[in-house]
Motif scaffolding. Structure first.
Motif, PDB file in Angstrom:
ATOM      1  N   ALA A  27      13.262  23.667  39.754  1.00 11.88           N
ATOM      2  CA  ALA A  27      13.434  25.096  40.003  1.00 11.88           C
ATOM      3  C   ALA A  27      12.526  25.558  41.128  1.00 11.88           C
ATOM      4  CB  ALA A  27      13.153  25.891  38.729  1.00 11.88           C
TER       5      ALA A  27
ATOM      6  N   TYR B  78      12.386  19.910  35.050  1.00 15.01           N
ATOM      7  CA  TYR B  78      13.338  20.967  35.369  1.00 15.01           C
ATOM      8  C   TYR B  78      12.646  22.119  36.089  1.00 15.01           C
ATOM      9  CZ  TYR B  78      16.940  18.663  32.704  1.00 15.01           C
ATOM     10  OH  TYR B  78      17.863  17.745  32.275  1.00 15.01           O
TER      11      TYR B  78
ATOM     12  N   TYR C 266      16.835  26.557  33.578  1.00 11.17           N
ATOM     13  CA  TYR C 266      15.934  25.519  33.064  1.00 11.17           C
ATOM     14  C   TYR C 266      15.380  25.861  31.685  1.00 11.17           C
ATOM     15  CZ  TYR C 266      10.989  24.637  32.181  1.00 11.17           C
ATOM     16  OH  TYR C 266       9.803  24.421  31.573  1.00 11.17           O
TER      17      TYR C 266
ATOM     18  N   VAL D 236      14.511  30.189  43.048  1.00  8.62           N
ATOM     19  CA  VAL D 236      13.523  29.741  42.060  1.00  8.62           C
ATOM     20  C   VAL D 236      13.794  30.402  40.713  1.00  8.62           C
ATOM     21  CG1 VAL D 236      11.083  29.837  41.405  1.00  8.62           C
ATOM     22  CG2 VAL D 236      11.717  29.225  43.736  1.00  8.62           C
TER      23      VAL D 236
ATOM     24  N   ARG E 285      17.187  29.223  39.055  1.00  7.18           N
ATOM     25  CA  ARG E 285      17.059  27.870  38.509  1.00  7.18           C
ATOM     26  C   ARG E 285      16.177  27.869  37.265  1.00  7.18           C
ATOM     27  NH1 ARG E 285      16.035  23.560  43.450  1.00  7.18           N
ATOM     28  NH2 ARG E 285      17.990  23.889  44.596  1.00  7.18           N
ATOM     29  N   ALA E 286      15.084  28.633  37.311  1.00  4.55           N
ATOM     30  CA  ALA E 286      14.167  28.675  36.170  1.00  4.55           C
ATOM     31  C   ALA E 286      14.843  29.254  34.941  1.00  4.55           C
ATOM     32  CB  ALA E 286      12.927  29.485  36.528  1.00  4.55           C
TER      33      ALA E 286
END
Length: 296
Positions: free
Chosen positions: A49, A45, A65, A58, A61-62
């Motif tokens: 990201a 994941y 995640y 980034v 997404r992180a």
């Protein structure tokens, strides 16, 4: 009280970092681990990201995640004027020294930030909660960025303008396979562990044994950590597998004339009686009744 807040495996990880620091007499061990551990090594994941083209992508997404990797720590982005702060929030914050664990997460992120900041380390600051000035200077020598001890939170801050910057696909992406996450290249990351497990199962033939450890590894988790995370969401791994198998059986019953025994085997039931019981438990009808109803 602490056990109610946090599954035991995560507490054990925190204590491992603290104990290692004390036994070795090295208050910078988290930073040393972080330097040796690239961000994409935190699991598929995080690799997904980091594949975003811009820094804002980034970070977003992180943040999605992190809840799939662990329910012990989450990340949040805050922007104040010209500075942005990527902050870690612990469910057990304030109960123990978290500096070393936080550093092993933050330090790999610094390398990511430098990809968008023209490698300008002077613009990046690392914030730690429990450290003292001598520790900060030692950590600075390891990570190459300014360290601010006695901060209000564990975080890394950088110019907010970097969030709009784009960069070509990183070189490491050529060596990292995202084949396990093809569905996430077109759709958002799942928002729960249940969804993440279901997505992982969707790409597997169910007639094979779908063991928890292999799915956990695909999600970048340990098996026990995955079990605890699912329990916090009120479901077991076994129930998810059963439901996914029955859902696939329902589809096959409606779309094909294959014998029920063959369908049972295809979705992972070698014993038709077990398949029959599971099907009734999930749907309230037998496979034969469901096939007839779906075609009437």
């Amino acid at each position: 009280m602490l056990d109610a807040l946090m599954p035991v495996p995560f507490q054990s990880i925190i204590h491992t970092f603290t104990d290692a620091s004390m036994l070795l007499g090295d208050r910078t061990i988290g930073a040393r681990i972080g330097v040796a551990m690239p961000a994409q090594a935190f699991g598929p994941y995080m690799a997904f990201a980091l594949a975003a083209n811009d820094l804002a992508g980034v970070v977003s997404r992180a943040q999605a995640y992190s809840r799939l990797h662990t329910n012990g720590v989450a990340s949040h982005l805050m922007v104040h004027g010209a500075r942005a702060t990527w902050r870690l929030t612990y469910a057990i914050e304030g109960t123990t020294d978290l500096d070393n664990h936080a550093l092993h997460i933050i330090v790999p992120l610094i390398a990511v930030l430098r990809e968008f900041g023209d490698r300008d380390a002077d613009q990046i600051a690392v914030h730690i909660v429990s450290g003292y000035a001598p520790d900060a200077r030692a950590i600075e020598a390891i990570v190459g960025s300014r360290v601010v001890p006695r901060s209000s939170a564990h975080a890394v801050s950088f110019p907010a303008a970097w969030l709009r910057r784009r960069r070509p696909a990183p070189k490491w992406a050529e060596d990292v396979s995202l084949d396990a996450l093809p569905q996430y290249l077109q759709v958002p990351l799942p928002t729960s562990l249940v969804d993440a497990v279901r997505h992982a199962l969707a790409g597997r033939p169910l007639e094979d044994t779908v063991d928890l450890e292999s799915i956990a590894a695909e999600l970048g988790r340990a098996g026990r950590t995955l079990q605890h995370g699912l329990a916090c969401e009120g479901v077991s791994y076994r129930d998810i597998v059963r439901n996914v198998r029955i859902e696939r059986a329902i589809q096959m019953l409606a779309e094909s004339n294959r014998p029920i025994a063959e369908i049972a085997q295809h979705v992972g039931y070698t014993d038709q009686a077990n398949f029959h019981r599971a099907f009734v438990a999930v749907t309230g009808a037998t496979p034969k009744q469901h096939r007839k109803a779906s075609r009437s």
